[in-house]
Design a protein around this motif. Structure first.
Motif, mmCIF file in Angstrom:
data_model
loop_
_atom_site.group_PDB
_atom_site.id
_atom_site.type_symbol
_atom_site.label_atom_id
_atom_site.label_comp_id
_atom_site.label_asym_id
_atom_site.label_seq_id
_atom_site.Cartn_x
_atom_site.Cartn_y
_atom_site.Cartn_z
ATOM 1 N N PRO A 230 -4.160 0.409 25.075
ATOM 2 C CA PRO A 230 -5.497 0.692 24.544
ATOM 3 C C PRO A 230 -5.899 2.152 24.628
ATOM 4 C CG PRO A 230 -5.529 -1.279 25.927
ATOM 5 C CD PRO A 230 -4.182 -0.641 26.108
ATOM 6 N N GLY A 231 -5.406 2.865 25.651
ATOM 7 C CA GLY A 231 -5.799 4.260 25.813
ATOM 8 C C GLY A 231 -5.302 5.175 24.716
ATOM 9 N N LEU A 232 -4.402 4.703 23.868
ATOM 10 C CA LEU A 232 -3.908 5.525 22.771
ATOM 11 C C LEU A 232 -5.015 5.812 21.764
ATOM 12 C CD1 LEU A 232 -1.421 6.865 21.513
ATOM 13 C CD2 LEU A 232 -0.908 4.682 20.387
ATOM 14 N N ARG A 233 -5.948 4.856 21.585
ATOM 15 C CA ARG A 233 -7.097 4.994 20.690
ATOM 16 C C ARG A 233 -6.681 5.402 19.280
ATOM 17 N NH1 ARG A 233 -9.305 1.697 21.844
ATOM 18 N NH2 ARG A 233 -10.998 2.264 20.442
ATOM 19 N N LEU A 234 -5.701 4.702 18.741
ATOM 20 C CA LEU A 234 -5.286 4.918 17.369
ATOM 21 C C LEU A 234 -5.244 3.573 16.642
ATOM 22 C CD1 LEU A 234 -2.385 7.552 17.631
ATOM 23 C CD2 LEU A 234 -4.698 7.907 16.751
ATOM 24 N N GLY A 235 -5.905 3.523 15.519
ATOM 25 C CA GLY A 235 -5.868 2.364 14.644
ATOM 26 C C GLY A 235 -5.807 2.849 13.216
ATOM 27 N N TYR A 236 -5.915 1.923 12.273
ATOM 28 C CA TYR A 236 -5.801 2.335 10.882
ATOM 29 C C TYR A 236 -6.499 1.331 9.970
ATOM 30 C CZ TYR A 236 -1.953 -0.981 11.436
ATOM 31 O OH TYR A 236 -1.205 -2.085 11.752
ATOM 32 N N ARG B 66 -13.878 14.689 12.902
ATOM 33 C CA ARG B 66 -12.825 15.463 12.240
ATOM 34 C C ARG B 66 -11.528 14.661 12.071
ATOM 35 N NH1 ARG B 66 -17.009 17.898 11.702
ATOM 36 N NH2 ARG B 66 -17.282 20.156 11.769
ATOM 37 N N HIS B 67 -10.848 14.297 13.183
ATOM 38 C CA HIS B 67 -9.579 13.576 13.080
ATOM 39 C C HIS B 67 -9.145 13.152 14.484
ATOM 40 C CE1 HIS B 67 -7.657 17.187 14.709
ATOM 41 N NE2 HIS B 67 -8.316 17.893 13.789
ATOM 42 N N SER B 68 -8.157 12.287 14.556
ATOM 43 C CA SER B 68 -7.564 11.908 15.843
ATOM 44 C C SER B 68 -6.638 13.025 16.317
ATOM 45 C CB SER B 68 -6.779 10.601 15.704
ATOM 46 O OG SER B 68 -7.636 9.513 15.432
ATOM 47 N N PRO B 69 -6.363 13.096 17.628
ATOM 48 C CA PRO B 69 -5.516 14.175 18.157
ATOM 49 C C PRO B 69 -4.147 14.204 17.480
ATOM 50 C CG PRO B 69 -6.605 13.005 19.947
ATOM 51 C CD PRO B 69 -6.879 12.234 18.701
ATOM 52 N N PRO B 70 -3.725 15.368 16.982
ATOM 53 C CA PRO B 70 -2.441 15.445 16.271
ATOM 54 C C PRO B 70 -1.236 15.173 17.161
ATOM 55 C CG PRO B 70 -3.415 17.630 16.550
ATOM 56 C CD PRO B 70 -4.452 16.643 16.957
ATOM 57 N N CYS C 3 0.848 -1.197 0.000
ATOM 58 C CA CYS C 3 0.000 0.000 0.000
ATOM 59 C C CYS C 3 0.875 1.236 0.000
ATOM 60 C CB CYS C 3 -0.919 0.005 1.222
ATOM 61 S SG CYS C 3 -0.057 0.207 2.804
ATOM 62 N N THR C 4 0.245 2.373 -0.299
ATOM 63 C CA THR C 4 0.894 3.671 -0.199
ATOM 64 C C THR C 4 0.323 4.411 1.009
ATOM 65 O OG1 THR C 4 -0.769 4.766 -1.562
ATOM 66 C CG2 THR C 4 1.110 3.737 -2.702
ATOM 67 N N ALA C 5 0.999 5.470 1.403
ATOM 68 C CA ALA C 5 0.516 6.274 2.526
ATOM 69 C C ALA C 5 -0.859 6.856 2.241
ATOM 70 C CB ALA C 5 1.519 7.383 2.827
ATOM 71 N N GLU C 6 -1.163 7.120 0.951
ATOM 72 C CA GLU C 6 -2.456 7.701 0.600
ATOM 73 C C GLU C 6 -3.615 6.748 0.875
ATOM 74 O OE1 GLU C 6 0.274 7.922 -1.277
ATOM 75 O OE2 GLU C 6 0.588 10.057 -0.807
ATOM 76 N N GLN C 7 -3.339 5.456 0.962
ATOM 77 C CA GLN C 7 -4.393 4.471 1.221
ATOM 78 C C GLN C 7 -4.626 4.238 2.709
ATOM 79 O OE1 GLN C 7 -2.326 1.644 -1.718
ATOM 80 N NE2 GLN C 7 -4.442 0.929 -1.746
ATOM 81 N N VAL C 8 -3.789 4.778 3.565
ATOM 82 C CA VAL C 8 -3.898 4.566 5.017
ATOM 83 C C VAL C 8 -4.851 5.595 5.608
ATOM 84 C CG1 VAL C 8 -2.654 4.538 7.216
ATOM 85 C CG2 VAL C 8 -1.584 3.584 5.147
ATOM 86 N N VAL C 9 -5.817 5.116 6.385
ATOM 87 C CA VAL C 9 -6.784 5.977 7.074
ATOM 88 C C VAL C 9 -6.586 5.787 8.573
ATOM 89 C CG1 VAL C 9 -9.218 6.524 7.403
ATOM 90 C CG2 VAL C 9 -8.428 5.652 5.182
ATOM 91 N N ILE C 10 -6.252 6.848 9.286
ATOM 92 C CA ILE C 10 -6.105 6.774 10.741
ATOM 93 C C ILE C 10 -7.492 6.884 11.370
ATOM 94 C CG2 ILE C 10 -5.038 7.790 12.783
ATOM 95 C CD1 ILE C 10 -3.058 6.580 10.798
ATOM 96 N N VAL C 11 -7.800 5.960 12.277
ATOM 97 C CA VAL C 11 -9.101 5.938 12.953
ATOM 98 C C VAL C 11 -8.892 5.848 14.458
ATOM 99 C CG1 VAL C 11 -10.395 4.940 11.030
ATOM 100 C CG2 VAL C 11 -9.209 3.426 12.627
ATOM 101 N N ALA C 12 -9.972 6.061 15.188
ATOM 102 C CA ALA C 12 -9.919 6.014 16.657
ATOM 103 C C ALA C 12 -10.146 4.582 17.133
ATOM 104 C CB ALA C 12 -10.961 6.953 17.252
#
Length: 496
Positions: free
Chosen positions: A344-350, A370-374, A196-205
């Motif tokens: 688990p508290g990081l709440r970041l997936g993809y 909107r987005h996950s915390p920057p 995959c490329t970076a453009e295909q990655v979606v960061i989710v909570a």
């Protein structure tokens, strides 16, 4: 030693049933709440310590702690240093009725109500665990938090606080912090065989949001999705809440049975699978079965949602490449999370999505939150790019392999033929069945009395399983904790 004054309320007569579907702490919580609302327990009346009530009811101390914690948070109980725990002094008088009037169907219908979907969500409250309660062996879904390098994370956080540009504190793109997406794409290509490329990655909570997006964006009301049976029940609930018809497809030694799925609903629009470490059996989907699943998806123009939640934890050889790496035609959506390898508290997936889906997921993320915390995304980027993630993962694999072996050895040493262990090749949990000649209910009752935490296999099955089982997590517990917990379990089992 002064004698304890007699209590007006018979706490030791509270009834909890270890064989009921509802968890013990929920039963105890409800019994105490009912006693308070009925006036049987008066304001300012003291309740027993967690240790004493646990002994009186023959349940684990953690069960009582969970019940008290919920009642404290709701305001039914209050705690003061040196005074113990008491019934709240500030409950509204109109709640304290000796015989509360029963609600009739007519009275229940008065006023605003939940939607059907809202009622379904409310019914899932049993899946919500109380935060901040330390896990006990062998609660599943808990990674080895004691091994996480907090000193490195702290150092990276402090550096980002000093150096992070002011404009990055505002917003990041809905698909995620671009350097993090690049780091994830590179890592997946090297370690999981995901092209995959970076453009295909979606960061989710986290994984839950990922599944929710997939269900809402790819399936219409009434369309069908295959779910492993037994499988990850929260995923089934998310699909159902999105209006999807869930089709439980049996799992065998090779993974989800494609032939059985085709007999049940060949026209399903999606298959949700955990091929690297099937939840909850811990088995791995074979290569022929993966290819068979891909062929079905191509013939039906269907999606495969590959949940690789524990793909890094394999103890028999190298981690297997993902199904995503076998496909070149955009039928597979790959999903991962940092919950099980970090905290688990990081709440970041993809998610890794085909190019044609990127705009739909970008808009969905923007509308959802909107987005996950920057800030956390930036720290995680540094953690990966500077090599800390790879080193931590190697350490976790070694430690979890040792903890799994400690659990297997302790079960063999103390319980012997009373248990049968399944799924040792990967994951952070073991599935245990009652052995030949051992009654499953007797085994689980002894575990509950010993304070051993576990998840019944039945809660991850749409139908009653042929054999009930116990899911035991081991990653979060040191070898000495594992040994002591199994030894206590064996003692309770011997006592009957």
């Amino acid at each position: 030693m002064p004698r304890r004054p007699p209590e007006r309320f018979a706490f030791d007569a509270l009834q909890v049933d270890p064989c009921a579907d509802q968890p013990l702490y929920r039963q105890l919580e409800q019994r105490l709440r009912d006693a308070i609302l009925a006036g049987q327990l008066k304001p300012a009346e003291r309740v027993p310590s967690t240790r004493r009530l646990a002994a009186d009811l023959q349940v684990s101390r953690n069960t009582v702690s969970l019940a008290y914690a919920q009642l404290l948070s709701e305001g039914y109980l209050e705690a003061e240093v040196g005074s113990g725990t008491r019934v709240s002094r500030h409950l509204p008088d109109d709640l304290l009725q000796a015989s509360p009037a029963p609600r009739t169907a007519a009275s229940a219908a008065v006023g605003p109500r939940l939607s059907r979907r809202g009622s379904s969500v409310a019914a899932l409250g049993q899946w919500i665990t109380l935060p901040g309660v330390p896990p006990r062996p062998f609660r599943p879904h808990v990674p080895a938090l004691d091994l996480f390098p907090r000193h490195i994370w702290r150092r990276l956080s402090q550096r980002r606080l000093r150096r992070m540009p002011w404009y990055e504190w505002g917003q990041v793109p809905p698909l995620g912090y671009p350097p993090l997406r690049e780091a994830i794409a590179e890592y997946l290509g090297i370690s999981r065989g995901v092209r995959c490329t970076a453009e295909q990655v979606v960061i989710v909570a986290g994984a839950q949001q990922a599944i929710d997006f997939v269900a809402r964006l790819l399936l219409d009301d009434g369309e069908a999705a295959w779910i492993e049976e037994p499988g990850y029940t929260p995923a089934r609930h998310l699909f159902e809440l999105a209006g999807v018809e869930v089709v439980p497809v049996p799992v065998d030694g090779d993974g989800l049975s494609v032939a059985a799925g085709e007999q049940l609903r060949a026209d399903a629009r999606l298959a949700y699978v955990t091929p690297s470490c099937q939840w909850p059996t811990g088995l791995t989907m074979s290569l022929p079965r993966r290819l068979e699943l891909l062929e079905w998806a191509r013939c039906q123009s269907a999606w495969i949602l590959e949940d690789d939640y524990n793909g890094e934890y394999r103890y028999d050889g190298r981690p297997l490449p993902a199904i995503h790496g076998l496909a070149d035609d955009g039928h597979v959506i790959y999903m991962g999370t940092f919950s099980k390898v970090m905290f688990p508290g990081l709440r970041l997936g993809y998610l890794v999505v085909p190019d044609q889906l990127r705009e739909a997921f970008r808009a969905a993320r923007w509308m959802a939150d909107r987005h996950s915390p920057p800030f956390e995304q930036a720290i995680l980027t540094d953690f990966i790019n500077e090599g800390h993630f790879a080193r931590h993962l190697r350490r976790m694999r070694t430690a979890c392999a040792a903890r799994q072996q400690a659990l297997v050895d302790a079960l063999d040493r103390h319980l012997g033929g009373a248990v049968e262990v399944v799924g040792r090749e990967s994951g952070l949990q073991l599935l245990v069945h009652a052995g030949a000649g051992m009654d499953a209910r007797r085994l689980t009752t002894a575990a509950q009395k010993a304070g051993v935490e576990f998840h019944p296999l039945s809660v991850y099955a749409a139908a009653e399983p042929e054999r009930e089982g116990m899911i035991l997590g081991f990653a979060a517990y040191r070898e000495e904790q594992i040994e002591q917990a199994v030894q206590d379990w064996a003692v309770r089992l011997e006592r009957g």
